[in-house]
Design a protein around this motif. Structure first.
Motif, PDB file in Angstrom:
ATOM      1  N   LEU A 176      11.425  -4.794  -5.245  1.00 23.08           N
ATOM      2  CA  LEU A 176      11.438  -3.379  -5.678  1.00 23.08           C
ATOM      3  C   LEU A 176      12.802  -3.162  -6.262  1.00 23.08           C
ATOM      4  O   LEU A 176      13.058  -2.529  -7.290  1.00 23.08           O
ATOM      5  N   VAL A 177      13.895  -3.902  -5.881  1.00 25.80           N
ATOM      6  CA  VAL A 177      15.351  -3.530  -6.371  1.00 25.80           C
ATOM      7  C   VAL A 177      15.101  -4.364  -7.639  1.00 25.80           C
ATOM      8  O   VAL A 177      15.920  -3.591  -8.438  1.00 25.80           O
ATOM      9  N   THR A 178      14.678  -5.336  -7.796  1.00 27.61           N
ATOM     10  CA  THR A 178      14.581  -5.959  -9.128  1.00 27.61           C
ATOM     11  C   THR A 178      13.882  -5.167 -10.194  1.00 27.61           C
ATOM     12  O   THR A 178      14.340  -5.266 -11.422  1.00 27.61           O
ATOM     13  N   GLN A 179      12.824  -4.601  -9.634  1.00 27.26           N
ATOM     14  CA  GLN A 179      11.898  -3.787 -10.521  1.00 27.26           C
ATOM     15  C   GLN A 179      12.775  -2.551 -11.133  1.00 27.26           C
ATOM     16  O   GLN A 179      12.862  -2.143 -12.198  1.00 27.26           O
ATOM     17  N   ALA A 180      13.531  -1.906 -10.176  1.00 22.80           N
ATOM     18  CA  ALA A 180      14.267  -0.794 -10.432  1.00 22.80           C
ATOM     19  C   ALA A 180      15.590  -1.136 -11.441  1.00 22.80           C
ATOM     20  O   ALA A 180      15.826  -0.425 -12.479  1.00 22.80           O
ATOM     21  N   PHE A 188       0.779  -1.141   0.035  1.00 23.98           N
ATOM     22  CA  PHE A 188       0.079   0.128  -0.014  1.00 23.98           C
ATOM     23  C   PHE A 188       0.990   1.200  -0.195  1.00 23.98           C
ATOM     24  O   PHE A 188       0.338   2.336  -0.286  1.00 23.98           O
ATOM     25  N   LYS A 189       2.233   1.127   0.042  1.00 25.98           N
ATOM     26  CA  LYS A 189       3.111   2.426   0.188  1.00 25.98           C
ATOM     27  C   LYS A 189       3.153   2.630  -1.206  1.00 25.98           C
ATOM     28  O   LYS A 189       3.633   3.833  -1.380  1.00 25.98           O
ATOM     29  N   GLY A 190       2.857   1.932  -2.397  1.00 24.71           N
ATOM     30  CA  GLY A 190       3.111   2.318  -3.767  1.00 24.71           C
ATOM     31  C   GLY A 190       4.400   2.519  -4.165  1.00 24.71           C
ATOM     32  O   GLY A 190       4.516   3.213  -5.419  1.00 24.71           O
ATOM     33  N   VAL A 191       5.453   2.029  -3.774  1.00 27.64           N
ATOM     34  CA  VAL A 191       6.757   2.489  -4.241  1.00 27.64           C
ATOM     35  C   VAL A 191       6.950   1.712  -5.644  1.00 27.64           C
ATOM     36  O   VAL A 191       7.582   2.385  -6.415  1.00 27.64           O
ATOM     37  N   ALA A 192       6.099   0.606  -5.720  1.00 26.87           N
ATOM     38  CA  ALA A 192       6.357   0.070  -7.276  1.00 26.87           C
ATOM     39  C   ALA A 192       5.674   1.112  -8.173  1.00 26.87           C
ATOM     40  O   ALA A 192       6.051   1.065  -9.317  1.00 26.87           O
ATOM     41  N   VAL A 193       4.417   1.823  -8.017  1.00 28.02           N
ATOM     42  CA  VAL A 193       4.007   2.716  -8.720  1.00 28.02           C
ATOM     43  C   VAL A 193       4.784   3.884  -9.001  1.00 28.02           C
ATOM     44  O   VAL A 193       5.197   4.468 -10.124  1.00 28.02           O
ATOM     45  N   LEU A 194       5.647   4.318  -7.969  1.00 33.45           N
ATOM     46  CA  LEU A 194       6.616   5.429  -8.040  1.00 33.45           C
ATOM     47  C   LEU A 194       7.652   4.994  -8.948  1.00 33.45           C
ATOM     48  O   LEU A 194       8.096   5.998 -10.003  1.00 33.45           O
ATOM     49  N   ILE A 195       8.276   3.968  -9.027  1.00 33.60           N
ATOM     50  CA  ILE A 195       9.345   3.522  -9.831  1.00 33.60           C
ATOM     51  C   ILE A 195       8.801   3.250 -11.299  1.00 33.60           C
ATOM     52  O   ILE A 195       9.475   3.896 -12.228  1.00 33.60           O
TER      53      ILE A 195
END
Length: 235
Positions: free
Chosen positions: A94-98, A60-67
């Motif tokens: 998230l590291v993998t996404q970045a 729910f913090k949405g960091v994936a959306v931010l990336i």
């Protein structure tokens, strides 16, 4: 005897669960303002734009959306760095996404940090992002304590219009965007960069709002008053 919630958003949630209205008390979380240095921010010229988000690395913090928003071509072309402060079960993902987005050298995952380091990173930043969403279990941001610290420091804030965030920010928001909308988040960031004249006013508005509504001493007094009231009623 009493139910304390940190926002009107949470009060409405409890009312929907049939909580007795007379027992509900909205006492927002607060921060120690005196311990947070205020600095007027300016749209950076000739140096990287320092972006910041703070929170547990949960859906729910949405960091994936931010990336995702930072992959927008117009954003990608800019000189920026994102500091992600906080840890949680999504960190590896998230590291993998970045990395997959080609942003590994521009996004720094600090993990959980001591308060002194958090305040140091806040002070070094130019802009705060709170891209919260509603997760599959219905969880979302109920108020946002890190948001208060960012506001108190003078950071302009771009955030999602979700949960208790709008009432926390009030008129101090640089922009409120729909949750889970990476394009809208990127657009709000680009728009703010094109309005450098408003950064100082936003910073002052954020600090003033925290001073007026989220001061820790006021929070302590309100809680103490409620505890005394409950004690007297029960006696």
């Amino acid at each position: 005897a009493a139910l304390v919630v940190c926002s009107e958003f949470m009060r409405m949630r409890l009312l929907a669960l049939n909580a007795p209205p007379e027992k509900l008390h909205v006492i927002p979380n607060a921060v120690g303002i005196d311990g947070i240095a205020f600095r007027v921010r300016h749209a950076p010229q000739g140096k990287p734009l320092r972006l910041l988000t703070i929170g547990r690395l949960v859906p729910f913090k949405g960091v994936a959306v931010l990336i995702n928003s930072l992959q927008h071509s117009a954003i990608y072309a800019l000189n920026w760095r994102l500091d992600v402060v906080g840890d949680g079960p999504l960190r590896a993902e998230l590291v993998t996404q970045a990395e997959a987005a080609g942003l590994a050298d521009r996004i720094v995952f600090h993990g959980a940090c001591a308060r002194e380091k958090v305040l140091s990173i806040i002070d070094a930043s130019d802009l705060y992002l709170a891209p919260a969403v509603v997760d599959t279990d219905g969880n979302t941001e109920t108020q946002g304590v890190a948001l208060l610290e960012a506001m108190a420091s003078g950071l302009p804030v771009i955030a999602s219009r979700v949960g208790g965030i709008p009432e926390t920010l009030g008129p101090a928001a640089a922009a409120l965007v729909p949750p889970n909308d990476a394009d809208a988040l990127a657009g709000a960031l680009l728009d703010l960069l094109q309005r450098p004249e408003c950064w100082g006013a936003l910073g002052h508005a954020g600090r003033k709002r925290v001073e007026q509504h989220y001061d820790q001493q006021t929070w302590i007094k309100r809680l103490e008053s409620l505890y005394l009231h409950v004690k007297n009623v029960r006696n």
